[in-house]
Design an enzyme around this catalytic site. Structure first.
Site, PDB file in Angstrom:
ATOM      1  CE1 TYR A   1     -13.185  14.520  -1.629  1.00 29.08           C
ATOM      2  CE2 TYR A   1     -12.999  13.134   0.309  1.00 29.08           C
ATOM      3  CZ  TYR A   1     -12.899  13.297  -1.061  1.00 29.08           C
ATOM      4  OH  TYR A   1     -12.528  12.242  -1.848  1.00 29.08           O
TER       5      TYR A   1
ATOM      6  CD1 TRP B   1     -15.773   9.561  -1.348  1.00 31.54           C
ATOM      7  CD2 TRP B   1     -16.863   7.974  -2.485  1.00 31.54           C
ATOM      8  NE1 TRP B   1     -14.970   9.152  -2.390  1.00 31.54           N
ATOM      9  CE2 TRP B   1     -15.619   8.175  -3.094  1.00 31.54           C
ATOM     10  CE3 TRP B   1     -17.722   7.017  -3.013  1.00 31.54           C
ATOM     11  CZ2 TRP B   1     -15.214   7.465  -4.222  1.00 31.54           C
ATOM     12  CZ3 TRP B   1     -17.310   6.305  -4.133  1.00 31.54           C
ATOM     13  CH2 TRP B   1     -16.075   6.540  -4.734  1.00 31.54           C
TER      14      TRP B   1
HETATM   15  P1  PGD Z   1     -16.924   8.258   4.289  1.00 32.94           P
HETATM   16  O1  PGD Z   1     -16.717   7.268   5.374  1.00 32.94           O
HETATM   17  O2  PGD Z   1     -17.417   7.760   2.971  1.00 32.94           O
HETATM   18  O3  PGD Z   1     -15.513   8.931   4.115  1.00 32.94           O
HETATM   19  O4  PGD Z   1     -13.564  10.112   3.226  1.00 32.94           O
HETATM   20  P2  PGD Z   1     -15.137  10.303   3.407  1.00 32.94           P
HETATM   21  O5  PGD Z   1     -15.340  11.406   4.375  1.00 32.94           O
HETATM   22  O6  PGD Z   1     -15.812  10.398   2.092  1.00 32.94           O
HETATM   23  O7  PGD Z   1     -17.851   9.418   4.838  1.00 32.94           O
HETATM   24  C1  PGD Z   1     -19.076   9.710   4.323  1.00 32.94           C
HETATM   25  C2  PGD Z   1     -20.009  10.096   5.472  1.00 32.94           C
HETATM   26  O8  PGD Z   1     -21.241  10.516   4.899  1.00 32.94           O
HETATM   27  C3  PGD Z   1     -20.336   8.949   6.404  1.00 32.94           C
HETATM   28  O9  PGD Z   1     -20.039   9.300   7.723  1.00 32.94           O
HETATM   29  C4  PGD Z   1     -21.841   8.742   6.217  1.00 32.94           C
HETATM   30  O10 PGD Z   1     -22.526   8.377   7.399  1.00 32.94           O
HETATM   31  C5  PGD Z   1     -22.307  10.096   5.740  1.00 32.94           C
HETATM   32  N1  PGD Z   1     -23.525  10.072   4.943  1.00 32.94           N
HETATM   33  C6  PGD Z   1     -23.926   9.114   4.093  1.00 32.94           C
HETATM   34  N2  PGD Z   1     -25.093   9.456   3.521  1.00 32.94           N
HETATM   35  C7  PGD Z   1     -25.432  10.667   4.012  1.00 32.94           C
HETATM   36  C8  PGD Z   1     -26.501  11.574   3.766  1.00 32.94           C
HETATM   37  O11 PGD Z   1     -27.386  11.342   2.969  1.00 32.94           O
HETATM   38  N3  PGD Z   1     -26.503  12.759   4.425  1.00 32.94           N
HETATM   39  C9  PGD Z   1     -25.520  13.080   5.295  1.00 32.94           C
HETATM   40  N4  PGD Z   1     -25.601  14.285   5.874  1.00 32.94           N
HETATM   41  N5  PGD Z   1     -24.489  12.251   5.557  1.00 32.94           N
HETATM   42  C10 PGD Z   1     -24.427  11.062   4.915  1.00 32.94           C
HETATM   43  C11 PGD Z   1     -13.041   9.278   2.271  1.00 32.94           C
HETATM   44  C12 PGD Z   1     -11.616   9.710   1.926  1.00 32.94           C
HETATM   45  O12 PGD Z   1     -10.715   9.200   2.923  1.00 32.94           O
HETATM   46  C13 PGD Z   1     -11.187   9.260   0.589  1.00 32.94           C
HETATM   47  S1  PGD Z   1     -12.282   9.433  -0.736  1.00 32.94           S
HETATM   48  C14 PGD Z   1      -9.948   8.804   0.355  1.00 32.94           C
HETATM   49  S2  PGD Z   1      -9.503   8.184  -1.176  1.00 32.94           S
HETATM   50  C15 PGD Z   1      -8.869   8.889   1.348  1.00 32.94           C
HETATM   51  N6  PGD Z   1      -8.204   7.659   1.523  1.00 32.94           N
HETATM   52  C16 PGD Z   1      -7.336   7.531   2.531  1.00 32.94           C
HETATM   53  C17 PGD Z   1      -6.225   6.614   2.511  1.00 32.94           C
HETATM   54  O13 PGD Z   1      -6.000   5.871   1.549  1.00 32.94           O
HETATM   55  N7  PGD Z   1      -5.436   6.570   3.611  1.00 32.94           N
HETATM   56  C18 PGD Z   1      -5.633   7.364   4.672  1.00 32.94           C
HETATM   57  N8  PGD Z   1      -4.820   7.274   5.728  1.00 32.94           N
HETATM   58  N9  PGD Z   1      -6.654   8.234   4.699  1.00 32.94           N
HETATM   59  C19 PGD Z   1      -7.498   8.349   3.688  1.00 32.94           C
HETATM   60  N10 PGD Z   1      -8.520   9.256   3.753  1.00 32.94           N
HETATM   61  C20 PGD Z   1      -9.358   9.565   2.625  1.00 32.94           C
END
Ligand code: PGD
Length: 765
Positions: free
Chosen positions: A112, A114
């Site tokens: 999972y 973004w």
């Molecule tokens: P991001 O930091 O967006 O968080 O969790 P998610 O894991 O989606 O992580 C995306 C990662 O992808 C980053 O580390 C980035 O470096 C990497 N990345 C970006 N581009 C690329 C690429 O092209 N290739 C590769 N291999 N990697 C790439 C988000 C999640 O957290 C979400 S959606 C929600 S809504 C939740 N919200 C909460 C919350 O409200 N409260 C708590 N306590 N916890 C939450 N967690 C959840």
């Protein structure tokens, strides 16, 4: 080194469209010229391309090479460098071994996250496609951390989640028609700044300004005052965390008691009001859910609740329930009860009125939907049937073969030997990180593609450096934004970083099935291929339909939108027999016979107020809100310039009320320790009366940074709230994430301040 290009390159991120140029040292970023309110998060790119946190070369955990990784993974340096050829051979052999010994059902590829905005190089889509097409399937995850509870409850009671969140009330309708907006959980601009695929125009601030000027009254129902922007000129109704359903019930009770409800709408469009009415009046449990009852629970006065009920019964009223409310125990209930309250007001389907789940929670909502499909990478067919609701990852890894409930089904957790992650950061996003550490020590092998040394990468066995979005061509598109963007590469990849697509193409070749994954196309050919359905639909509709090369030269294409027609709820209102909702009765289900058959005590067959099983206590008197950050998207580019500019003494900022701060001798800028029975983290205090007394707010996204020597459960010295959150499902129905809320104590940190090492790369052995 690149020459500074003569022109800027168009590009896009989940937080907005922009242009960039790079001279080999400096990255200039400028927002899309027609964006009325660009996100400041764009600034995070400016120092990202060559940051020390970027991953330069493939790395492999030494203890994994020695066959000893399982049970011993930690964050101490244990990596050796390998060439791409060596590492892909090693990984292909490991994948083949796991498949031969255990089958695809032993690989978790739910992966999972973004990742980035482009439609081709979307890491999650790439890893799923690879595991389907080249490997033969994987254990997947369903639903999202964003909307885990709502995505499951809404189809039972109102119909598809997408229709009720996206094709519903628009900001234009609010500006023109709405008298009252009850924003449960608010509508913070930091949240609407974000939409997967990226927006070219951030319209919400302007819409709220215009609506407020015309006379729309916004109510911010939240423990945080700034969950609605100043422009909305909102009335703040501070409410105790997790008690919105009690308020909604009391509003419903007042409407019923004062005969202010729309009986004809409930009779004609809803199913099962009778049993709910018994509960509302307290005939079944002896407790009428009236304003006096709710006052004791919510912290609002009974008079204010009655006033509010009378007010919303007059004029055009919109009930909006944010994502945040359902990211908590029993998160299904506010989503459902919001719909029932709106049904009693009888305005569902009217312009600017009724119910819009998640309006203002993301930039996808409140807009017109594109009339043509946007490019989408096909992911193939998964031959493995096993899955988990996405937030049950630790449960699965820790409890192989054990039963769990989900949406009326009794299922069992798969026995996972290999975890494959690309484009997500579970060591930031998952709840109870100490537990997650134990869980990620269960598999034999953990593989991560990342562009930066996130904690997830640091905990893996095989780490493959991925390009970041600025280092490759892609197509940017969002289903609710009209601008299709030719995302042109801005800079060459750092070190030996490669596109996820190229990594998977290579692995597929080593597994002897390259053609199955690539279908004979390189990434440029894939871009043209993915663009084609959009072009074809444009041509069929008689719209401007340039071929791919021309689109690429132009740099953008404006797509037509569907009409602002209220979607399926308007159609349902107009003719409920011909345009039935896709629920079992075809109506709005106030009582669900289907849910009744599941027999879940944590999700009864009509909406109900269920208090948290972990209330604030003497030991943990503060309720923590762990919400989305305003300085970055989730944890992405936490090392970026904007995110860093808002840290205090390198720590994430935590906000608390002056009363709570005063009691603990905490002043602005003090480093504090937040703790409960699951873990602890440091953060830097901001004392603010925008936060209700008894509440403390620490956003997600600070990279987990365990204090050395604190094993097995070290505190995070940087400020990750998931050290503290509860790793339980919302209920047995949806098993959604409960990351938004927990209880803690907070104290001024007495010790020597440990350094933040979150962005230091591991030094290879
Ligand atoms: P991001 O930091 O967006 O968080 O969790 P998610 O894991 O989606 O992580 C995306 C990662 O992808 C980053 O580390 C980035 O470096 C990497 N990345 C970006 N581009 C690329 C690429 O092209 N290739 C590769 N291999 N990697 C790439 C988000 C999640 O957290 C979400 S959606 C929600 S809504 C939740 N919200 C909460 C919350 O409200 N409260 C708590 N306590 N916890 C939450 N967690 C959840």
């Amino acid at each position: 080194m690149n020459e500074r290009p003569a022109t800027w390159s168009p590009h896009s991120a989940h937080w907005g469209a922009f242009s960039a140029r790079w001279d080999g040292t400096t990255l200039d970023v400028t927002p899309y010229e027609h964006d009325p309110a660009p996100s400041p998060i764009l600034e995070n790119f400016t120092n990202a391309l060559r940051h020390k946190a970027r991953i330069l070369r493939p790395m492999v955990r030494k203890t994994w090479l020695e066959g000893k990784a399982r049970g011993t993974r930690d964050f101490e340096p244990d990596f050796v460098e390998r060439s791409w050829d060596e590492v892909t051979s090693l990984l292909a052999a490991e994948l083949a071994r796991v498949r031969n010994e255990y089958g695809g059902g032993a690989v978790f590829g739910g992966s999972y996250g973004w990742s980035s905005a482009g439609r081709l190089h979307h890491a999650q889509s790439q890893v799923h496609r690879f595991l389907n097409m080249a490997f033969g399937g994987y254990v997947r995850s369903v639903n999202t951390y964003s909307a885990g509870a709502s995505a499951v409850i809404l189809p039972h009671v109102m119909g598809g989640y997408e229709n009720h969140s996206r094709r519903n009330v628009t900001w234009d309708q609010i500006v023109e028609h709405t008298d009252n907006v009850l924003a449960f959980g608010g509508m913070a601009l930091k949240n609407t700044a974000v939409a997967s695929g990226g927006l070219s125009r951030h319209i919400e601030r302007d819409a709220m300004t215009r609506a407020a000027r015309r006379g729309t009254k916004f109510f911010c129902i939240s423990p945080l005052r700034d969950d609605l922007p100043d422009e909305a000129n909102a009335t703040w109704l501070p409410i105790k965390v997790g008690t919105d359903v009690a308020l909604m019930l009391a509003l419903a009770h007042t409407l019923l008691f004062e005969d202010l409800w729309d009986k004809a709408f409930v009779a004609g469009y809803c199913e099962g009001f009778g049993p709910f009415q018994l509960y509302l009046l307290g005939r079944d449990d002896g407790t009428p859910k009236d304003a006096a009852w709710a006052a004791g629970i919510t912290g609002m006065s009974a008079a204010a609740i009655v006033d509010l009920a009378r007010r919303i019964a007059r004029g055009r009223t919109l009930i909006a329930v944010s994502h945040s409310l359902q990211r908590a125990q029993y998160g299904e209930q506010p989503v459902w009860m919001g719909a029932v309250l709106a049904a009693m007001l009888g305005q569902i389907g009217l312009p600017g009125g009724g119910y819009n789940y998640a309006l203002g929670s993301l930039g996808h909502t409140g807009r017109r939907v594109n009339a043509v499909p946007i490019p989408t990478l096909p992911q193939g067919k998964n031959e493995v049937r096993d899955f988990i609701p996405v937030a049950r990852i630790s449960d699965m890894l820790l409890n192989p073969g054990q039963p769990f409930d989900y949406n009326g089904q009794s299922l069992r957790y798969a026995d996972i030997k290999l975890v494959y992650w690309a484009g997500g950061n579970p060591f930031h996003h998952h709840q109870d990180i100490n537990r997650l550490r134990r869980a990620f020590n269960m598999p034999q092998t953990v593989v991560v593609h990342e562009s930066a040394w996130t904690p997830t990468a640091k905990f893996a066995d095989i780490v493959l450096p991925a390009t970041m979005t600025l280092e490759r061509d892609d197509i940017g598109a969002c289903a609710t934004d009209p601008r299709l963007i030719a995302m042109r590469k801005v800079a060459d990849p750092i070190g030996e970083a490669r596109d996820d697509f190229d990594i998977f193409a290579d692995l597929s070749r080593k597994l002897g099935v390259e053609e199955a994954f690539t279908e004979g196309r390189n990434s440029r050919q894939w871009l043209a291929h993915l663009y084609e359905p959009t072009r074809r639909a444009l041509a069929e509709g008689g719209w401007d339909a340039p071929d791919f090369e021309e689109f690429w030269q132009r740099g953008e294409l404006i797509l037509p939108s569907d009409p602002d027609d209220g979607g399926s709820l308007r159609a349902f209102r107009d003719d409920p027999d011909r345009n039935r909702l896709p629920t079992p009765s075809g109506r709005i289900e106030i009582y669900s016979k289907t849910i009744a058959t599941f027999g879940y005590s944590d999700c009864p067959p009509h909406p109900a107020f269920l208090p948290s099983t972990e209330p604030a206590s003497q030991r943990h008197p503060l309720t923590l809100i762990a919400n989305q950050p305003s300085t970055r998207l989730h944890s992405q580019l936490d090392f970026g310039a904007y995110s860093q500019s808002k840290k205090i003494r390198q720590r994430e900022a935590v906000r608390l009320n002056p009363v709570d701060a005063g009691r603990r001798g905490i002043k602005d800028g003090d480093i504090v320790r937040l703790f409960n029975d699951r873990g602890a983290c440091l953060a830097a205090a901001i004392v603010s009366d925008d936060v209700m007394a008894g509440v403390i707010q620490l956003s997600t996204g600070a990279w987990y940074d365990p204090e050395p020597g604190g094993e097995p459960e070290p505190m995070c010295v940087h400020g990750n709230p998931n050290m503290l959150t509860r790793d339980i499902g919302t209920s047995r129905l949806a098993q959604g994430c409960c990351g938004q809320v927990t209880v803690v104590e907070c104290e001024k940190f007495p010790g020597n301040l440990p350094p933040v090492r979150a962005f230091d790369p591991p030094i290879p052995l």
